[in-house]
Design a protein around this motif. Structure first.
Motif, PDB file in Angstrom:
ATOM      1  N   ILE A 165      16.233  21.085  -4.172  1.00 39.69           N
ATOM      2  CA  ILE A 165      15.495  20.835  -5.383  1.00 39.69           C
ATOM      3  C   ILE A 165      14.088  21.476  -5.462  1.00 39.69           C
ATOM      4  O   ILE A 165      13.191  21.085  -4.521  1.00 39.69           O
ATOM      5  CB  ILE A 165      15.421  19.311  -5.422  1.00 39.69           C
ATOM      6  N   SER A 166      14.041  22.042  -6.557  1.00 42.58           N
ATOM      7  CA  SER A 166      12.539  22.606  -6.692  1.00 42.58           C
ATOM      8  C   SER A 166      12.187  22.488  -8.205  1.00 42.58           C
ATOM      9  O   SER A 166      12.861  22.924  -8.937  1.00 42.58           O
ATOM     10  CB  SER A 166      12.468  24.230  -6.432  1.00 42.58           C
ATOM     11  N   VAL A 167      11.004  21.929  -8.386  1.00 41.16           N
ATOM     12  CA  VAL A 167      10.416  21.820  -9.406  1.00 41.16           C
ATOM     13  C   VAL A 167      10.233  22.960 -10.309  1.00 41.16           C
ATOM     14  O   VAL A 167      10.974  23.126 -11.302  1.00 41.16           O
ATOM     15  CB  VAL A 167       8.900  20.803  -9.505  1.00 41.16           C
ATOM     16  N   GLY A 168       9.440  23.955  -9.834  1.00 39.74           N
ATOM     17  CA  GLY A 168       9.045  25.223 -10.339  1.00 39.74           C
ATOM     18  C   GLY A 168      10.589  26.153 -10.732  1.00 39.74           C
ATOM     19  O   GLY A 168      10.621  26.616 -11.904  1.00 39.74           O
ATOM     20  N   ALA A 169      11.244  26.144  -9.898  1.00 38.96           N
ATOM     21  CA  ALA A 169      12.636  26.908 -10.182  1.00 38.96           C
ATOM     22  C   ALA A 169      13.244  26.227 -11.260  1.00 38.96           C
ATOM     23  O   ALA A 169      13.959  27.020 -12.023  1.00 38.96           O
ATOM     24  CB  ALA A 169      13.356  26.854  -8.848  1.00 38.96           C
ATOM     25  N   THR A 170      13.305  24.899 -11.298  1.00 37.42           N
ATOM     26  CA  THR A 170      14.369  24.250 -12.300  1.00 37.42           C
ATOM     27  C   THR A 170      13.567  24.582 -13.741  1.00 37.42           C
ATOM     28  O   THR A 170      14.290  24.877 -14.598  1.00 37.42           O
ATOM     29  CB  THR A 170      14.236  22.657 -11.958  1.00 37.42           C
ATOM     30  N   GLU A 171      12.383  24.588 -13.706  1.00 36.28           N
ATOM     31  CA  GLU A 171      11.696  24.985 -15.006  1.00 36.28           C
ATOM     32  C   GLU A 171      11.813  26.321 -15.469  1.00 36.28           C
ATOM     33  O   GLU A 171      12.081  26.694 -16.491  1.00 36.28           O
ATOM     34  CB  GLU A 171      10.163  24.557 -14.470  1.00 36.28           C
ATOM     35  N   ASN A 172      11.643  27.253 -14.391  1.00 30.76           N
ATOM     36  CA  ASN A 172      11.911  28.763 -14.694  1.00 30.76           C
ATOM     37  C   ASN A 172      13.205  28.921 -15.319  1.00 30.76           C
ATOM     38  O   ASN A 172      13.543  29.579 -16.061  1.00 30.76           O
ATOM     39  CB  ASN A 172      11.535  29.526 -13.411  1.00 30.76           C
ATOM     40  N   ALA A 173      14.381  28.450 -14.450  1.00 32.29           N
ATOM     41  CA  ALA A 173      15.799  28.510 -14.749  1.00 32.29           C
ATOM     42  C   ALA A 173      15.965  27.757 -16.243  1.00 32.29           C
ATOM     43  O   ALA A 173      16.673  28.500 -17.021  1.00 32.29           O
ATOM     44  CB  ALA A 173      16.516  27.861 -13.859  1.00 32.29           C
ATOM     45  N   ILE A 174      15.291  26.584 -16.572  1.00 32.78           N
ATOM     46  CA  ILE A 174      15.624  25.949 -18.018  1.00 32.78           C
ATOM     47  C   ILE A 174      15.027  26.999 -18.969  1.00 32.78           C
ATOM     48  O   ILE A 174      15.844  27.155 -19.863  1.00 32.78           O
ATOM     49  CB  ILE A 174      14.889  24.548 -18.024  1.00 32.78           C
ATOM     50  N   ILE A 175      13.939  27.415 -18.800  1.00 32.09           N
ATOM     51  CA  ILE A 175      13.170  28.375 -19.887  1.00 32.09           C
ATOM     52  C   ILE A 175      13.968  29.573 -20.134  1.00 32.09           C
ATOM     53  O   ILE A 175      14.209  29.972 -21.209  1.00 32.09           O
ATOM     54  CB  ILE A 175      11.642  28.611 -19.349  1.00 32.09           C
ATOM     55  N   ALA A 176      14.350  30.114 -18.873  1.00 30.56           N
ATOM     56  CA  ALA A 176      15.121  31.519 -18.925  1.00 30.56           C
ATOM     57  C   ALA A 176      16.483  31.424 -19.745  1.00 30.56           C
ATOM     58  O   ALA A 176      16.941  31.768 -20.778  1.00 30.56           O
ATOM     59  CB  ALA A 176      15.401  32.107 -17.694  1.00 30.56           C
ATOM     60  N   ALA A 177      17.260  30.218 -19.360  1.00 33.02           N
ATOM     61  CA  ALA A 177      18.548  29.912 -19.752  1.00 33.02           C
ATOM     62  C   ALA A 177      18.632  29.720 -21.287  1.00 33.02           C
ATOM     63  O   ALA A 177      19.526  29.722 -21.902  1.00 33.02           O
ATOM     64  CB  ALA A 177      19.321  28.584 -18.975  1.00 33.02           C
ATOM     65  N   SER A 178      17.462  29.199 -21.819  1.00 34.98           N
ATOM     66  CA  SER A 178      17.406  28.739 -23.296  1.00 34.98           C
ATOM     67  C   SER A 178      17.513  29.889 -24.167  1.00 34.98           C
ATOM     68  O   SER A 178      17.740  29.746 -25.207  1.00 34.98           O
ATOM     69  CB  SER A 178      16.112  27.720 -23.456  1.00 34.98           C
ATOM     70  N   GLN A 179      17.177  31.114 -23.546  1.00 31.25           N
ATOM     71  CA  GLN A 179      17.420  32.177 -24.301  1.00 31.25           C
ATOM     72  C   GLN A 179      18.605  33.254 -23.898  1.00 31.25           C
ATOM     73  O   GLN A 179      18.661  34.320 -24.303  1.00 31.25           O
ATOM     74  CB  GLN A 179      16.074  33.165 -24.184  1.00 31.25           C
ATOM     75  N   ALA A 180      19.330  32.629 -22.858  1.00 32.33           N
ATOM     76  CA  ALA A 180      20.533  33.263 -22.579  1.00 32.33           C
ATOM     77  C   ALA A 180      21.704  33.118 -23.500  1.00 32.33           C
ATOM     78  O   ALA A 180      21.819  32.126 -24.147  1.00 32.33           O
ATOM     79  CB  ALA A 180      21.000  32.885 -21.090  1.00 32.33           C
ATOM     80  N   LYS A 181      22.552  34.083 -23.403  1.00 30.71           N
ATOM     81  CA  LYS A 181      23.921  34.051 -24.097  1.00 30.71           C
ATOM     82  C   LYS A 181      24.800  32.894 -23.476  1.00 30.71           C
ATOM     83  O   LYS A 181      25.280  33.176 -22.507  1.00 30.71           O
ATOM     84  CB  LYS A 181      24.735  35.130 -24.424  1.00 30.71           C
ATOM     85  N   GLY A 182      25.065  31.978 -24.418  1.00 33.47           N
ATOM     86  CA  GLY A 182      26.174  31.026 -24.098  1.00 33.47           C
ATOM     87  C   GLY A 182      25.621  30.094 -23.352  1.00 33.47           C
ATOM     88  O   GLY A 182      24.371  29.637 -23.301  1.00 33.47           O
ATOM     89  N   LYS A 183      26.398  29.160 -22.550  1.00 31.13           N
ATOM     90  CA  LYS A 183      26.229  27.877 -21.905  1.00 31.13           C
ATOM     91  C   LYS A 183      25.950  28.252 -20.344  1.00 31.13           C
ATOM     92  O   LYS A 183      26.551  28.814 -19.823  1.00 31.13           O
ATOM     93  CB  LYS A 183      27.401  27.111 -21.849  1.00 31.13           C
ATOM     94  N   THR A 184      24.594  27.431 -20.103  1.00 25.06           N
ATOM     95  CA  THR A 184      24.221  27.283 -18.588  1.00 25.06           C
ATOM     96  C   THR A 184      24.237  25.752 -17.989  1.00 25.06           C
ATOM     97  O   THR A 184      23.937  24.980 -18.853  1.00 25.06           O
ATOM     98  CB  THR A 184      22.737  27.746 -18.341  1.00 25.06           C
ATOM     99  N   ILE A 185      24.703  25.713 -16.987  1.00 22.89           N
ATOM    100  CA  ILE A 185      24.783  24.370 -16.429  1.00 22.89           C
ATOM    101  C   ILE A 185      23.994  24.630 -14.956  1.00 22.89           C
ATOM    102  O   ILE A 185      24.346  25.297 -14.174  1.00 22.89           O
ATOM    103  CB  ILE A 185      26.193  23.662 -16.011  1.00 22.89           C
ATOM    104  N   LEU A 186      22.896  23.660 -14.927  1.00 20.80           N
ATOM    105  CA  LEU A 186      22.216  23.705 -13.793  1.00 20.80           C
ATOM    106  C   LEU A 186      22.461  22.473 -12.828  1.00 20.80           C
ATOM    107  O   LEU A 186      22.541  21.410 -13.653  1.00 20.80           O
ATOM    108  CB  LEU A 186      20.752  23.840 -14.124  1.00 20.80           C
ATOM    109  N   TYR A 187      22.780  22.611 -11.712  1.00 22.95           N
ATOM    110  CA  TYR A 187      23.024  21.297 -10.864  1.00 22.95           C
ATOM    111  C   TYR A 187      22.006  21.390  -9.678  1.00 22.95           C
ATOM    112  O   TYR A 187      21.233  22.113  -9.314  1.00 22.95           O
ATOM    113  CB  TYR A 187      24.396  21.847  -9.978  1.00 22.95           C
ATOM    114  N   ASN A 188      21.808  20.174  -9.299  1.00 20.54           N
ATOM    115  CA  ASN A 188      20.928  19.895  -8.312  1.00 20.54           C
ATOM    116  C   ASN A 188      19.456  20.300  -8.676  1.00 20.54           C
ATOM    117  O   ASN A 188      18.483  20.727  -8.238  1.00 20.54           O
ATOM    118  CB  ASN A 188      21.254  20.503  -6.873  1.00 20.54           C
TER     119      ASN A 188
END
Ligand code: UD1
Length: 419
Positions: A165-188
């Protein structure tokens, strides 16, 4: 170099208004890079890390206007070329600079971001940030102290399971995925309240995103951004710090601008230690607490006890009868305040990631050295209860994360001066 002088043993009473959260502001500022329309942020804390992130946004090419008297920041994009670079010169003092990597690569398809510098509390790598961005399709190269990232055809949604679990990595992934094509599911995922604040911000901007049970976040990427205005949540670590100050020296201190249920774990721990604490709707009151009891805590990701409050509660433990213990499970080197507290008379021993504190001990004022943000503020707390005068060196760490620290404590009766 500036120092803080504290004359200890002054009884504190009054009201402390808690500032906006630094750790919520930083990822939201990074996410504002995505917005083509105007972003307005209220309750911005005026602290050094936030100024550094604003400087970084300006360097990248965003127009920023900070209304200091109102704690409001306006961000827009008019007539400026975007530079997809976060230079070492700006981000060297602040690890959160790496948070611009996700939004830059997602929106502009390339980024060059300085690797964050070393950090006193541990190695703090960024491998989990890069792991998530690679899964989303970014090509990453590390060269000459910089992360070079590119995604010529844009990012593509996918499933990502974080190995830890990482706070910063979760944040970076959420922000990036918000502009990625299609659906992203982040676990843990990390689910700190600041991450929820970021999600509220992205949703207001137009993103489709939801938090599911079991540390899962689902993001339906690509959205047309719209004008957004948001109030930054209160700083739960600042609140926790002052609750401990009140437990140590308070007669009656009220805290406003807070949501008590967000810090349930901390309130439970303080109550179990005998701190007289009452929470109301948007307010907390701490009354004079005489019989402090020992406690055993383990730092964990939210909703566990925060690592960012570990140094501060150690000071309270030095006042408690018997043995207390702290198990630090987030960072590998976060007991740097221990030698300084010991110089003031605290009885603390450490072995690996566990500290044992024997109390009650009388602390005596001394000249001490701040080593990181939370270690610095723990020395302020120690100075408040110590006999005579405490001098704290290297207080620039404090300015990174505490807005008006001296003013807030002085208003409640503390004798604290910056020289
Ligand atoms: C954030 C907070 C910080 C807090 C920390 C833990 C901000 C700006 N800072 O920091 O105040 O102390 O969460 O609650 O919000 N790790 C890796 N690889 C990575 C990333 C992290 O191994 O790529 C490790 C770290 O070394 C650490 C642990 O994971 O041991 C947790 O770190 P992380 O949650 O990422 O902390 P930050 O986001 O840096």
């Amino acid at each position: 170099m500036q120092k803080l002088l504290i004359k200890g043993k002054k009884v504190l009473s009054g009201t402390i208004s808690i500032s906006g959260s630094k750790n919520a502001t930083l990822p939201i500022l990074a996410a504002s890079i995505l917005n083509d329309k105007k972003t307005t942020l209220k309750n911005i804390p005026l602290v050094k890390d936030v100024f550094t992130m604003i400087e970084l946004l300006s360097f990248i090419g965003l127009k920023t206007k900070l209304h200091k008297g109102k704690n409001i920041l306006e961000i827009s994009k008019k007539n400026k070329k975007i530079i997809t670079v976060a230079p070492y010169r700006i981000v060297k003092t602040m690890r959160a600079g790496v948070l611009v990597l996700g939004p830059l690569i997602a929106k502009y398809k390339k980024a060059k971001v300085s690797l964050p510098g070393g950090c006193a509390i541990g190695t703090r790598p960024v491998d989990l940030h890069l792991f998530a961005l690679k899964k989303l399709g970014a090509k990453i190269l590390i060269k000459e102290g910089y992360i070079y990232a590119s995604a010529k055809d844009g990012l593509v949604g996918c499933k990502i399971k974080f190995p830890s679990i990482s706070v910063g990595a979760t944040e970076n992934a959420i922000i990036a995925a918000s502009q990625a094509k299609g659906k992203t599911i982040l676990y843990n995922c990390a689910l700190e309240p600041e991450i929820e604040n970021l999600i509220v911000f992205l949703k207001k901007m137009g993103c489709k995103i939801s938090i599911k049970k079991g540390r899962k976040i689902i993001i339906n990427g690509t959205f047309k951004t719209s004008q957004v205005s948001q109030k930054i949540m209160f700083d739960r670590i600042e609140l926790g710090t002052y609750l401990i100050a009140a437990a140590l020296m308070g007669k009656k201190i009220s805290f406003s601008n807070v949501i008590p249920k967000i810090i349930n774990t901390e309130i439970k721990v303080l109550k179990s230690m005998g701190v007289k604490i009452k929470s109301q709707n948007k307010k907390i009151i701490v009354y004079k607490s005489l019989d402090i009891k020992s406690a055993k805590i383990k730092t964990k990701p939210y909703p566990g006890f925060p690592t960012d409050l570990q140094a501060q509660i150690m000071v309270l433990m030095s006042k408690a009868k018997g043995y207390s213990s702290i198990e630090e499970n987030i960072f590998e080197n976060r007991f740097m305040h221990v030698p300084e507290l010991k110089r003031m008379g605290a009885k603390i021993s450490t072995k690996n990631n566990i500290a044992q504190i024997l109390g009650p001990t009388k602390l005596s004022g001394a000249e001490v050295m701040a080593t990181d943000l939370r270690a610095s503020v723990c020395l302020v707390l120690a100075g408040l209860i110590a006999d005579n005068r405490t001098v704290i060196n290297r207080i620039y760490h404090l300015d990174r994360g505490y807005e008006n620290l001296e003013k807030k404590l002085k208003t409640c009766g503390a004798k604290i001066t910056r020289i």
